[in-house]
Design a protein around this motif. Structure first.
Motif, PDB file in Angstrom:
ATOM      1  N   GLY A 141      -0.143   9.981  -3.352  1.00 42.80           N
ATOM      2  CA  GLY A 141       0.865  10.823  -4.116  1.00 42.80           C
ATOM      3  C   GLY A 141       2.009   9.920  -4.767  1.00 42.80           C
ATOM      4  N   CYS A 142       2.116   8.764  -4.306  1.00 41.57           N
ATOM      5  CA  CYS A 142       3.198   7.787  -4.446  1.00 41.57           C
ATOM      6  C   CYS A 142       3.146   7.413  -6.060  1.00 41.57           C
ATOM      7  CB  CYS A 142       3.367   6.595  -3.692  1.00 41.57           C
ATOM      8  SG  CYS A 142       4.623   5.565  -4.267  1.00 41.57           S
ATOM      9  N   GLU A 143       4.408   7.524  -6.761  1.00 40.02           N
ATOM     10  CA  GLU A 143       4.171   7.270  -8.212  1.00 40.02           C
ATOM     11  C   GLU A 143       4.087   5.615  -8.382  1.00 40.02           C
ATOM     12  OE1 GLU A 143       7.840   6.968 -10.244  1.00 40.02           O
ATOM     13  OE2 GLU A 143       9.217   7.000  -8.615  1.00 40.02           O
ATOM     14  N   TRP A 144       4.529   4.809  -7.482  1.00 39.40           N
ATOM     15  CA  TRP A 144       4.059   3.378  -7.747  1.00 39.40           C
ATOM     16  C   TRP A 144       2.550   3.255  -7.502  1.00 39.40           C
ATOM     17  CZ3 TRP A 144       7.373   0.872 -10.143  1.00 39.40           C
ATOM     18  CH2 TRP A 144       8.789   1.532 -10.406  1.00 39.40           C
ATOM     19  N   GLY A 145       1.965   3.971  -6.589  1.00 46.08           N
ATOM     20  CA  GLY A 145       0.589   3.728  -6.228  1.00 46.08           C
ATOM     21  C   GLY A 145      -0.206   4.100  -7.426  1.00 46.08           C
TER      22      GLY A 145
ATOM     23  N   PRO B  80       3.822  -1.859   3.645  1.00 40.04           N
ATOM     24  CA  PRO B  80       4.032  -0.578   3.222  1.00 40.04           C
ATOM     25  C   PRO B  80       5.009  -0.516   2.139  1.00 40.04           C
ATOM     26  CG  PRO B  80       4.898  -0.837   5.263  1.00 40.04           C
ATOM     27  CD  PRO B  80       4.031  -2.144   5.018  1.00 40.04           C
ATOM     28  N   CYS B  81       4.727   0.253   1.262  1.00 41.51           N
ATOM     29  CA  CYS B  81       5.754   0.476  -0.025  1.00 41.51           C
ATOM     30  C   CYS B  81       6.898   1.145   0.484  1.00 41.51           C
ATOM     31  CB  CYS B  81       5.041   1.544  -0.999  1.00 41.51           C
ATOM     32  SG  CYS B  81       6.371   2.452  -2.060  1.00 41.51           S
ATOM     33  N   ARG B  82       8.028   0.632   0.298  1.00 43.62           N
ATOM     34  CA  ARG B  82       9.544   1.056   0.639  1.00 43.62           C
ATOM     35  C   ARG B  82       9.716   2.386  -0.053  1.00 43.62           C
ATOM     36  NH1 ARG B  82      12.107  -2.816   3.933  1.00 43.62           N
ATOM     37  NH2 ARG B  82      13.243  -0.857   4.488  1.00 43.62           N
ATOM     38  N   VAL B  83       8.991   2.839  -0.990  1.00 43.79           N
ATOM     39  CA  VAL B  83       9.409   4.319  -1.661  1.00 43.79           C
ATOM     40  C   VAL B  83       8.914   5.442  -0.733  1.00 43.79           C
ATOM     41  CG1 VAL B  83       9.399   5.558  -3.609  1.00 43.79           C
ATOM     42  CG2 VAL B  83       9.865   3.291  -3.732  1.00 43.79           C
ATOM     43  N   CYS B  84       7.348   5.341  -0.677  1.00 44.42           N
ATOM     44  CA  CYS B  84       6.518   6.336  -0.047  1.00 44.42           C
ATOM     45  C   CYS B  84       6.694   6.154   1.470  1.00 44.42           C
ATOM     46  CB  CYS B  84       5.358   6.662  -0.722  1.00 44.42           C
ATOM     47  SG  CYS B  84       4.377   5.167  -0.628  1.00 44.42           S
ATOM     48  N   ASN B  85       6.838   5.020   1.933  1.00 43.92           N
ATOM     49  CA  ASN B  85       6.697   4.744   3.382  1.00 43.92           C
ATOM     50  C   ASN B  85       5.604   5.161   4.078  1.00 43.92           C
ATOM     51  OD1 ASN B  85       7.919   3.377   5.401  1.00 43.92           O
ATOM     52  ND2 ASN B  85       9.446   5.421   5.942  1.00 43.92           N
TER      53      ASN B  85
ATOM     54  N   PHE C 144       0.895  -1.320  -0.161  1.00 41.09           N
ATOM     55  CA  PHE C 144      -0.005  -0.114   0.002  1.00 41.09           C
ATOM     56  C   PHE C 144       0.780   1.093  -0.138  1.00 41.09           C
ATOM     57  CE2 PHE C 144       0.250   1.260   4.509  1.00 41.09           C
ATOM     58  CZ  PHE C 144       0.559   0.259   5.121  1.00 41.09           C
ATOM     59  N   HIS C 145       0.372   2.174  -0.244  1.00 41.31           N
ATOM     60  CA  HIS C 145       0.966   3.723  -0.690  1.00 41.31           C
ATOM     61  C   HIS C 145       0.243   4.957  -0.324  1.00 41.31           C
ATOM     62  CE1 HIS C 145       3.285   1.165  -3.742  1.00 41.31           C
ATOM     63  NE2 HIS C 145       2.120   0.520  -3.952  1.00 41.31           N
ATOM     64  N   ARG C 146       0.870   5.811  -0.059  1.00 38.44           N
ATOM     65  CA  ARG C 146       0.581   7.365  -0.247  1.00 38.44           C
ATOM     66  C   ARG C 146      -0.285   7.408  -1.391  1.00 38.44           C
ATOM     67  NH1 ARG C 146       2.138   9.847   4.365  1.00 38.44           N
ATOM     68  NH2 ARG C 146       3.910   8.793   5.394  1.00 38.44           N
TER      69      ARG C 146
HETATM   70 ZN   LIG Z   1       4.663   3.755  -2.848  1.00 35.22          ZN
END
Ligand SMILES: [Zn+2]
Length: 289
Positions: free
Chosen positions: A255-259, A283-288, A251-253
């Motif tokens: 605004g996350c590009e991966w989301g 939780p996504c490791r990019v947008c945390n 799962f992502h915020r």
């Molecule tokens: Zn993300």
């Protein structure tokens, strides 16, 4: 003429058949030698731990490895509620170095060295990039494991793609195959229980996956370790909702590009981080989030 031909044909076929069988046997025995040298040495290592008298792997090139590996695999494959500790795959080792919260180096009984990645857990980064609580997690693992004698339990896969051994690290040898034992004696469980790690489930190594999610939920509810810190730290960064992919279980915020790349068919929304975690999402490791 015709008869003679038929006999020669039969004899010819017979000898071809015999030759093929012989060749087949030869092939079989050479191919069974191969796994013994690569993967099976570890299996023998386990076996040796279980039966102290077993000869060393190097001295026994011709043993019936197949029978043994079959035997060693059996307990690991079955969920085994009442199997004794000796029935599971346990390898005794000494931790020589702690790389970070979830990766250590060990020395096996015969002096062989291995890098071990703990199964099912992920501690915050403390080496290349410093994440909140990464240093604490690394220091904790160091304080608990460095120089200590431990027992490694393997799951379905022996190694990850980096060649690291994948294991559950037992601080004491388990007597029974129960969650209570794992709660008290398994270090992977301890990391989750104390809030030093998050659950990271990588199939097919899922023997304790549900139990680990349960431990994580307890730690989160108690605000332990990184969960306490996360609440404080992220107090100002709570989103209105979170997006998730039912395929990747991440799962992502919003605004996350991966989301934003999640296909509409797989898109799931959660109102809070807790909802997503309780549903088994990571939780996504990019947008945390
Ligand atoms: Zn993300």
């Amino acid at each position: 003429m015709l008869k003679l031909n038929r006999y020669t044909l039969i004899i010819g076929l017979l000898s071809v058949f015999l030759l093929l069988t012989a060749a087949g046997c030869g092939k079989e025995s050479t191919s069974s030698d191969k796994p013994e040298k690569t993967g099976v040495t570890l299996q023998q290592e386990q076996h040796r731990d279980q039966e102290q008298n077993a000869p060393a792997p190097g001295e026994t090139p011709g043993r019936q490895v197949d029978g043994k590996t079959g035997h060693a695999n059996e307990p690991g494959n079955s969920p085994g509620q009442q199997t004794g500790a000796t029935a599971r795959k346990l390898i005794s080792a000494t931790v020589t170095h702690v790389v970070d919260g979830d990766t250590v180096e060990v020395k096996l009984a015969r002096g062989r060295e291995e890098k071990v990645r703990l199964i099912g857990v992920d501690t915050p980064e403390s080496t290349k990039e410093i994440e909140p609580y990464g240093k604490e997690a690394s220091a904790y693992t160091k304080s608990r494991l460095e120089g200590r004698k431990v027992w490694l339990e393997l799951d379905a896969e022996e190694r990850d793609r980096y060649g690291r051994l994948l294991a559950y690290i037992w601080l004491e040898q388990p007597v029974r195959d129960t969650e209570a034992e794992a709660r008290d004696k398994m270090f992977n469980a301890e990391l989750l229980k104390e809030g030093y790690a998050q659950v990271m489930t990588v199939p097919p190594n899922v023997k304790y996956a549900d139990f680990f999610v349960e431990l994580q939920r307890e730690a989160r509810e108690a605000g332990k370790g990184l969960w306490g810190l996360t609440t404080q730290e992220k107090a100002g960064k709570i989103e209105d909702y979170y997006v998730a992919s039912s395929r990747s279980k991440k799962f992502h915020r919003p605004g996350c590009e991966w989301g934003q790349k999640i296909a509409p068919a797989n898109l799931v929304k959660f109102k809070t981080v807790d909802d997503a975690l309780n549903a088994g999402y990571e939780p996504c490791r990019v947008c945390n989030p």
